[in-house]
Scaffold this motif. Structure first.
Motif, short mmCIF file in Angstrom:
data_model
loop_
_atom_site.label_atom_id
_atom_site.label_comp_id
_atom_site.label_asym_id
_atom_site.label_seq_id
_atom_site.Cartn_x
_atom_site.Cartn_y
_atom_site.Cartn_z
N TYR A 181 0.84 -1.20 0.00
CA TYR A 181 0.00 0.00 0.00
C TYR A 181 0.87 1.25 0.00
O TYR A 181 2.03 1.22 0.43
N ILE A 182 0.31 2.35 -0.50
CA ILE A 182 0.93 3.66 -0.38
C ILE A 182 0.22 4.36 0.77
O ILE A 182 -1.02 4.43 0.79
N LEU A 183 0.97 4.84 1.72
CA LEU A 183 0.41 5.47 2.91
C LEU A 183 0.60 6.98 2.83
O LEU A 183 1.72 7.48 2.76
N LEU A 184 -0.52 7.71 2.80
CA LEU A 184 -0.51 9.17 2.84
C LEU A 184 -0.94 9.59 4.25
O LEU A 184 -2.04 9.26 4.70
N THR A 185 -0.06 10.30 4.92
CA THR A 185 -0.31 10.68 6.32
C THR A 185 -0.36 12.20 6.45
O THR A 185 0.46 12.91 5.88
N VAL A 186 -1.35 12.68 7.20
CA VAL A 186 -1.46 14.10 7.55
C VAL A 186 -1.52 14.18 9.07
O VAL A 186 -2.47 13.68 9.69
N SER A 187 -0.51 14.78 9.67
CA SER A 187 -0.48 14.90 11.14
C SER A 187 -0.41 16.37 11.53
O SER A 187 0.10 17.21 10.78
N ASP A 188 -0.93 16.69 12.72
CA ASP A 188 -0.93 18.07 13.19
C ASP A 188 -0.61 18.11 14.67
O ASP A 188 -0.61 17.08 15.36
N THR A 189 -0.34 19.30 15.15
CA THR A 189 -0.03 19.51 16.57
C THR A 189 -1.18 20.25 17.25
O THR A 189 -0.96 21.05 18.16
N GLY A 190 -2.41 19.99 16.78
CA GLY A 190 -3.57 20.71 17.28
C GLY A 190 -4.09 20.20 18.60
O GLY A 190 -3.44 19.42 19.30
N ARG A 191 -5.34 20.58 18.89
CA ARG A 191 -5.93 20.30 20.20
C ARG A 191 -6.31 18.84 20.37
O ARG A 191 -6.52 18.38 21.49
N GLY A 192 -6.48 18.09 19.26
CA GLY A 192 -6.88 16.69 19.35
C GLY A 192 -8.39 16.52 19.32
O GLY A 192 -9.14 17.48 19.48
N ILE A 193 -8.83 15.28 19.15
CA ILE A 193 -10.25 14.98 19.06
C ILE A 193 -10.68 14.18 20.29
O ILE A 193 -10.07 13.15 20.59
N PRO A 194 -11.72 14.60 21.00
CA PRO A 194 -12.20 13.84 22.15
C PRO A 194 -12.59 12.41 21.75
O PRO A 194 -13.08 12.17 20.65
#
Length: 636
Positions: free
Chosen positions: A424-437
């Motif tokens: 598989y080809i893995l496309l990742t988007v990560s952030d340093t935000g508040r997060g999801i409950p």
């Protein structure tokens, strides 16, 4: 060994087979029944003496005519006659029986008697009804799970389609019977999905959820999903396929509307960033133009840097406009063999320009990334939605990291993702935000689920990403921790095709030419610029601002070699209309269209067989010279 009584053995055999026999003397009308025949009718031979009249009373009225017709037609015919009828026994039970008889003749050929047998076939009839009920139940269950079912022979041609297909699609079964799977697909191009499907058929493998397009005689496109299983006989000989079909047309049309709605919502969210970027571009162009104008008025030398800054900013503006149009334009889904590293270059540039200055965007990609089969527009849409969600989670700024990577999943790793083991080809988007409950995390892929304020989100973005991932044979996973950020992982299956390298752009040069050109453009400033550019390239140029004036010029000057016209024009005549009329006035005239909408330019106006060249606005002088040179080149 003790000998048995042959007659007794025969009676026992007939009893086991539920077969009785009878004889009618034609002259005396006497009737004889065997003991088994009495039992079939529910009678005791010691209690009643059978006659033809009594026998007829046991037969259902609607079947009694069978006997009269049979005896009348067989009075002078030799050979056995067969028929079936029903009797109501003395206990009220209805039995289904089969009768076979023949006429007996004396030595002079005169009919003297009828002799026959009667077999109770009620159990066979019940078995047949049970079989029909079972088949009907099976058909109902199949069509509840799908819309219709079908069969193909060993030549992979359709031999049967259930009636439900006509009821659901409105198409006639005769349009499919005798056709192969390949003859039912839409278009002539064979994409990756069709290659895999045809390979499954060739190698007699079962398949599930194969989605394809079919165009009916009226030109309407249908979207169907089909499942199939190969059929073999007891010796292993391939007999064909049988399977089910489901009409996805309404579902896909609705998904496309939702996808377009979500796309336009995303474009709306980027409007502020786009306006900011355009204002910067215009500031550079206006500022340097004023400097040049001042130096011209005072006779000072003009700085080359100012000119290059204007050209560079104009190119940025053109690129930004094209990216915005390409993203917002409604297009049919076209899965193709793509490399994410190459296809995401433009959208990432777009994102970098439009994200808030407090957000840092980093891109990390694997150098030798595998190719995947996916629709480029959907990939861009998915990346945009994931990036916008990351942006919205960082009120005070932060970092977004986009990565591409090759991964190989074993069965244990793939099973929780509901995908097959493999590459598989893995496309990742990560952030340093508040997060999801955690309570929201399990609902994020549900349509219309959103935690944003009213008017700031429809809740369709992530559900569309999820749908795209599953349709592509992949998956999407989102992990998040409060206060630490979110990581979205999009898995797309690796393509089996070999890697192809993307062509590189070359620096174009101005190409001098000769000949006569008619330019049609309603904007006077643009018209003046194009005329000046063409004159500097060596062409004789005349101009018109609309269709009627252009046709007048063509009639006045039949030596015009090429028509350069905008697509969208006022006055009732559009570019393609002018081109058709021009070809009638000057049959060998060459055509070049100008448009800011490229493929959409001819959505409502077709040019028939006229060979054309399309020049996308805005264009540089080198682009113009290349387009004119290509169009003016002699035909091969």
């Amino acid at each position: 060994m003790k000998l048995t009584d042959p007659k007794k053995d025969m009676d026992s055999a007939l009893s086991l087979a539920h077969v009785g026999y009878w004889r009618i003397d034609i002259e005396t009308d006497d009737l004889y029944w065997s003991d088994e025949l009495y039992r079939i009718y529910g009678l005791d031979p010691s209690d009643i003496q059978i006659t033809r009249e009594i026998a007829m009373n046991f037969k259902l009225p609607e079947d009694s005519h069978l006997f009269t017709n049979m005896f009348e037609s067989s009075a002078n015919e030799k050979g056995p006659k067969e028929f079936q009828y029903r009797v109501r026994r003395q206990d009220g039970v209805i039995r289904y029986v089969r009768g076979v008889f023949e006429t007996e003749f004396d030595e002079k050929g005169k009919p003297v008697a009828y002799f026959g047998i009667t077999q109770d076939i009620s159990y066979l009839n019940e078995a047949l009804k049970s079989k029909e009920v079972s088949e009907s139940r099976f058909a109902d269950l199949v069509e509840l799970a799908a819309d219709w079912y079908w069969e193909m022979d060993d030549q992979l041609k359709v031999t049967y389609i259930s009636d439900r297909m006509t009821q659901i699609t409105g198409l006639q079964k005769k349009d499919f019977i005798g056709k192969s799977r390949g003859e039912m697909r839409y278009g002539t191009d064979i994409d990756e999905n069709w290659k895999v499907h045809m390979d499954d058929l060739k190698n007699r493998r079962p398949y599930k959820n194969f989605v394809y397009c079919h165009q009916d005689p009226s030109g309407k496109t249908h979207h169907w999903s089909t499942n199939g299983k190969p059929v073999f006989d007891a010796r292993g000989t391939f007999l064909g396929y049988r399977g089910t079909g489901t009409d996805l047309t309404k579902q896909i049309e609705l998904e496309e509307k939702l996808r377009q709605s979500q796309k336009m919502q995303a474009v709306g969210q980027l409007t502020g960033g786009v306006a900011h970027d355009f204002n910067n571009i215009l500031a550079i162009i206006l500022g340097n133009s004023e400097l040049i104008q001042e130096k011209l008025e005072t006779g000072q030398p003009i700085s080359q840097n100012s000119i290059e800054a204007i050209i560079k900013s104009a190119n940025k503006g053109a690129e930004l406009t094209n990216n915005l149009l390409a993203f917002s334009r409604k297009q049919d889904l076209q899965p193709s063999n793509i490399c994410l590293n190459e296809e995401l270059v433009d959208i990432i540039k777009f994102l970098k320009r439009t994200l808030d200055e407090t957000i840092q965007l980093h891109v990390k990609h694997e150098e030798f990334l595998w190719r995947c089969v996916a629709d480029v527009g959907q990939v861009e849409n998915a990346l945009l939605n994931l990036t916008l969600n990351a942006r919205d989670a960082m009120d005070d700024g932060g970092q977004i990291v986009i990565t591409t990577k090759n991964v190989t999943l074993n069965q244990q790793e793939a099973q929780p993702l509901e995908i097959d083991a493999g590459d598989y080809i893995l496309l990742t988007v990560s952030d340093t935000g508040r997060g999801i409950p955690e309570e929201n995390l399990k609902h994020i892929f549900e349509p219309f689920f959103t935690t944003k304020e009213i008017g700031k989100g429809t809740g369709l973005g992530l559900s569309m990403v999820y749908g795209f991932a599953k349709q592509s044979g992949g998956h999407v996973v989102i992990n998040s921790q409060i206060g630490k950020g979110t990581v979205a992982k999009l898995y797309l299956p690796r393509s089996q095709q070999e890697t192809k390298t993307r062509g590189t752009m070359i620096n174009q040069k101005n190409i001098q030419g000769s000949g006569s050109i008619l330019v049609v453009e309603d904007d006077q400033d643009v018209l003046s610029l194009i005329v000046a550019q063409l004159n500097s390239l060596g062409y004789d140029v005349c101009a018109a601002e609309n269709g009627p004036k252009a046709l007048d010029k063509l009639r006045e000057t039949p030596t015009i070699d090429l028509l350069l016209t905008d697509v969208v024009l006022p006055g009732g005549m559009k570019g393609p209309d002018i081109a058709k009329a021009a070809a009638e006035i000057i049959p060998n005239i060459k055509i070049v269209f100008m448009s800011g909408y490229t493929k959409d330019a001819f959505e409502d106006n077709q040019t028939g067989q006229i060979p054309i060249t399309l020049l996308e606005k805005p264009f540089r002088k080198a682009d113009l010279s290349q387009a004119i040179s290509t169009a003016m080149a002699p035909s091969a």
